[in-house]
Design an enzyme around this catalytic site. Structure first.
Site, PDB file in Angstrom:
ATOM      1  N   ASP A 176      61.900  15.004  13.570  1.00 33.76           N
ATOM      2  CA  ASP A 176      61.334  15.731  12.441  1.00 33.76           C
ATOM      3  C   ASP A 176      60.258  14.883  11.761  1.00 33.76           C
ATOM      4  O   ASP A 176      60.389  13.658  11.652  1.00 33.76           O
ATOM      5  CB  ASP A 176      62.463  16.047  11.445  1.00 33.76           C
ATOM      6  CG  ASP A 176      61.962  16.749  10.208  1.00 33.76           C
ATOM      7  OD1 ASP A 176      61.522  17.908  10.328  1.00 33.76           O
ATOM      8  OD2 ASP A 176      61.987  16.136   9.121  1.00 33.76           O
ATOM      9  N   GLU A 187      57.802  16.200  16.207  1.00 29.97           N
ATOM     10  CA  GLU A 187      57.144  17.239  15.416  1.00 29.97           C
ATOM     11  C   GLU A 187      55.848  16.680  14.846  1.00 29.97           C
ATOM     12  O   GLU A 187      55.861  15.944  13.861  1.00 29.97           O
ATOM     13  CB  GLU A 187      58.045  17.718  14.265  1.00 29.97           C
ATOM     14  CG  GLU A 187      57.420  18.897  13.529  1.00 29.97           C
ATOM     15  CD  GLU A 187      57.835  19.014  12.065  1.00 29.97           C
ATOM     16  OE1 GLU A 187      57.471  20.019  11.443  1.00 29.97           O
ATOM     17  OE2 GLU A 187      58.501  18.096  11.546  1.00 29.97           O
ATOM     18  N   ASP A 243      60.385   8.205   1.127  1.00 21.94           N
ATOM     19  CA  ASP A 243      59.877   7.774   2.429  1.00 21.94           C
ATOM     20  C   ASP A 243      60.476   6.436   2.851  1.00 21.94           C
ATOM     21  O   ASP A 243      60.307   5.423   2.170  1.00 21.94           O
ATOM     22  CB  ASP A 243      58.346   7.663   2.348  1.00 21.94           C
ATOM     23  CG  ASP A 243      57.684   7.843   3.696  1.00 21.94           C
ATOM     24  OD1 ASP A 243      57.777   8.949   4.243  1.00 21.94           O
ATOM     25  OD2 ASP A 243      57.081   6.872   4.206  1.00 21.94           O
ATOM     26  N   ARG A 252      64.696  15.984  18.722  1.00 23.40           N
ATOM     27  CA  ARG A 252      63.467  16.404  18.060  1.00 23.40           C
ATOM     28  C   ARG A 252      63.287  15.452  16.895  1.00 23.40           C
ATOM     29  O   ARG A 252      64.194  15.307  16.069  1.00 23.40           O
ATOM     30  CB  ARG A 252      63.590  17.832  17.524  1.00 23.40           C
ATOM     31  CG  ARG A 252      62.415  18.231  16.619  1.00 23.40           C
ATOM     32  CD  ARG A 252      62.739  19.502  15.835  1.00 23.40           C
ATOM     33  NE  ARG A 252      61.627  19.964  15.025  1.00 23.40           N
ATOM     34  CZ  ARG A 252      61.495  19.756  13.709  1.00 23.40           C
ATOM     35  NH1 ARG A 252      62.417  19.059  13.037  1.00 23.40           N
ATOM     36  NH2 ARG A 252      60.457  20.235  13.047  1.00 23.40           N
TER      37      ARG A 252
END
Length: 508
Positions: A209, A245, A179, A207
């Site tokens: 993700d 998303e 992360d 987009r």
């Protein structure tokens, strides 16, 4: 002057919700795992002439090469650098695609994987799509470069196991993926540099993700660093289109609405609920769709990116579960996509898939990992058959007549009101889009025979589901609309496609 300034501020605020499609085009298509050379060709030979607004492309940046299992689709969601170099092609091919698609009015939207790098368990070495070195165990990604300083290990070095804890969802590892510490300006700058490189090449938006796994404020800080779109194809001051998303089916700590300030969000409830209705599960029926949209608990229409299925949930990943309709359920799927493209709610995305050999054991597909059609890991060309379908196991739902023609329908009725609703209190429904288009569905187990108000001017129309208008003739059903706007419809419950659609441009 004050008025002009106010307008420019409003324009700036709204820009990230605008897909910047050309000529009133209203739908995009996800060409999942396609090569850049094939997308460039498809823009020119098919998408532009058929009225598609743009393409969502698979992540273009270098990823880890996974051999166990062999080259899965999900390896592309494990970045190791921001070099444009994947099995879809290199940077030259990517640039060529963006230029050629923009030149025919088809936009490119990049799937940006910026929440994380690859999984911690990947071995050190050069098993990557461009040969860059990585050492995930030591957090070394020298091709960026990122080091241990740039990850959230100090906050959380374990998995996400509690989705009711927003801190965990955003700081811990999503399925073992390292992360990134997006609150650090260095990391934000590296991510923005990557996205700006793509903007300068000519992409129209992104987009984002795994947006749910990033803090909305961190995303905003990255977006604030982004360039305006390339003025070769976009008007001055245009901002990139952003759709995030965020899987929010309700009942979790994180809500899609937290992300509205940054752009649109992917409305996963759309496909899950529509699938349940079309399947007639849980006592649902199409007549209940009269107040579809916000009335069903979906996010506001101008904040929604909608779809029947996506690359995740068509193979049981992501969200939606077993109600999701896909190309495997072709008859119901065409109805669902037809309804989506006819209904005014949201900005629409059509899926374009590839086939794989499914292997269900205890309700789970053991082959849900399989990557695109390939020869020893090299993605196969998208070949076009004589009947305009695709070969080499590319499904090309966007080329199915019923779907392609509903993309055109949506363009024709753009901006028209949702009106003339009719239903039989069961699964036969119809509605018009002002005086520009009309659609009627029969999802019951008995025939539909009804005279309905279409809202359309008198004349003979070609049904664009059963056929095409070609040189003033119709290869499918003809519908006669009287001077009162009414027409008689008959749809058998055993019809291949139990719906009919007519619009201003299908008038004979």
């Amino acid at each position: 002057m004050k008025f002009v300034l106010l307008l420019s501020l409003i324009g700036f605020c709204w820009a990230q919700y605008d897909p910047h499609t050309s000529d009133g085009r209203t739908a995009i298509v996800h060409l999942f795992e396609w090569r850049w050379v094939d997308i460039a060709k498809e823009c020119e030979r098919y998408l532009a002439p058929k009225g598609f607004g743009g393409v969502q492309v698979s992540p273009p940046n270098e990823n880890v090469v996974v051999h166990n299992p062999s080259r899965p689709w999900w390896e592309r969601y494990q970045p190791i650098s921001y070099k444009i170099c994947t099995r879809s092609g290199n940077e030259d091919e990517f640039r060529d695609m963006v230029t050629r698609c923009n030149n025919v009015g088809v936009r490119i939207y990049v799937d940006a994987v910026i929440n994380h790098m690859c999984g911690a368990g990947n071995p050190a070495g050069t098993s990557s799509t461009c040969g860059s070195y990585l050492n995930p165990n030591n957090r070394e990604f020298p091709a960026v470069p990122y080091s241990a300083w740039d990850f959230n290990d100090n906050k959380c070095n374990g998995e996400i196991d509690n989705y009711n804890d927003a801190y965990q969802v955003r700081n811990c590892r999503l399925t073992g993926l390292l992360d990134l510490a997006l609150e650090k300006d260095y990391v934000r700058t590296k991510v923005a540099d990557y996205m700006n490189h793509l903007i300068d090449i000519g992409v129209a938006g992104f987009r984002l993700d795994a947006a749910k796994h990033m803090w909305p404020g961190d995303i905003k800080a990255v977006l604030d660093k982004l360039h305006n779109l390339n003025t070769k194809w976009f008007s001055q001051g245009s901002r990139p289109f952003i759709f995030q998303e965020v899987i929010d089916l309700g009942g979790e700590a994180i809500k899609g609405s937290e992300y509205f300030g940054n752009g649109r969000v992917t409305e996963f409830k759309y496909g899950a609920k529509l699938g349940t209705v079309i399947r007639k599960w849980n006592g649902e029926k199409m007549s209940y769709l009269k107040n579809w949209g916000e009335g069903w608990g979906l996010v506001p229409s101008d904040r929604a990116l909608v779809f029947v299925d996506n690359h995740d949930n068509q193979r049981g990943h992501g969200a939606g579960g077993s109600s999701i309709l896909t190309f495997w359920d072709a008859r119901m799927y065409k109805m669902a996509v037809g309804f989506m493209l006819a209904h005014p709610y949201g900005f629409t995305r059509v899926m374009s898939s590839y086939r794989w050999n499914r292997n269900f054991q205890n309700g789970k597909d053991q082959n849900d990992w399989i990557g695109p059609p390939n020869n020893n890991g090299v993605t196969k060309e998208v070949t076009i058959n004589a009947d305009t379908t695709c070969g080499n196991d590319w499904v090309c739902e966007h080329r199915w007549r019923q779907i392609r023609n509903m993309v055109a329908f949506r363009n024709v009725v753009n901006g028209q009101p949702f009106s003339n609703w009719w239903d039989n209190n069961s699964n036969q429904v119809a509605f018009s889009r002002g005086n520009r288009g009309f659609i009627v569905f029969n999802n019951d187990d008995w025939a539909l025979s009804a005279t309905l108000q279409t809202g359309l001017p008198a004349g003979t129309y070609c049904d664009v589901i059963s056929g095409d208008k070609v040189d003033g003739n119709c290869t499918g059903l003809r519908v006669n609309v009287g001077s009162d706007g009414k027409a008689h419809f008959s749809i058998s419950n055993s019809a291949e496609d139990p719906f009919i659609a007519i619009h201003a441009d299908s008038k004979l």
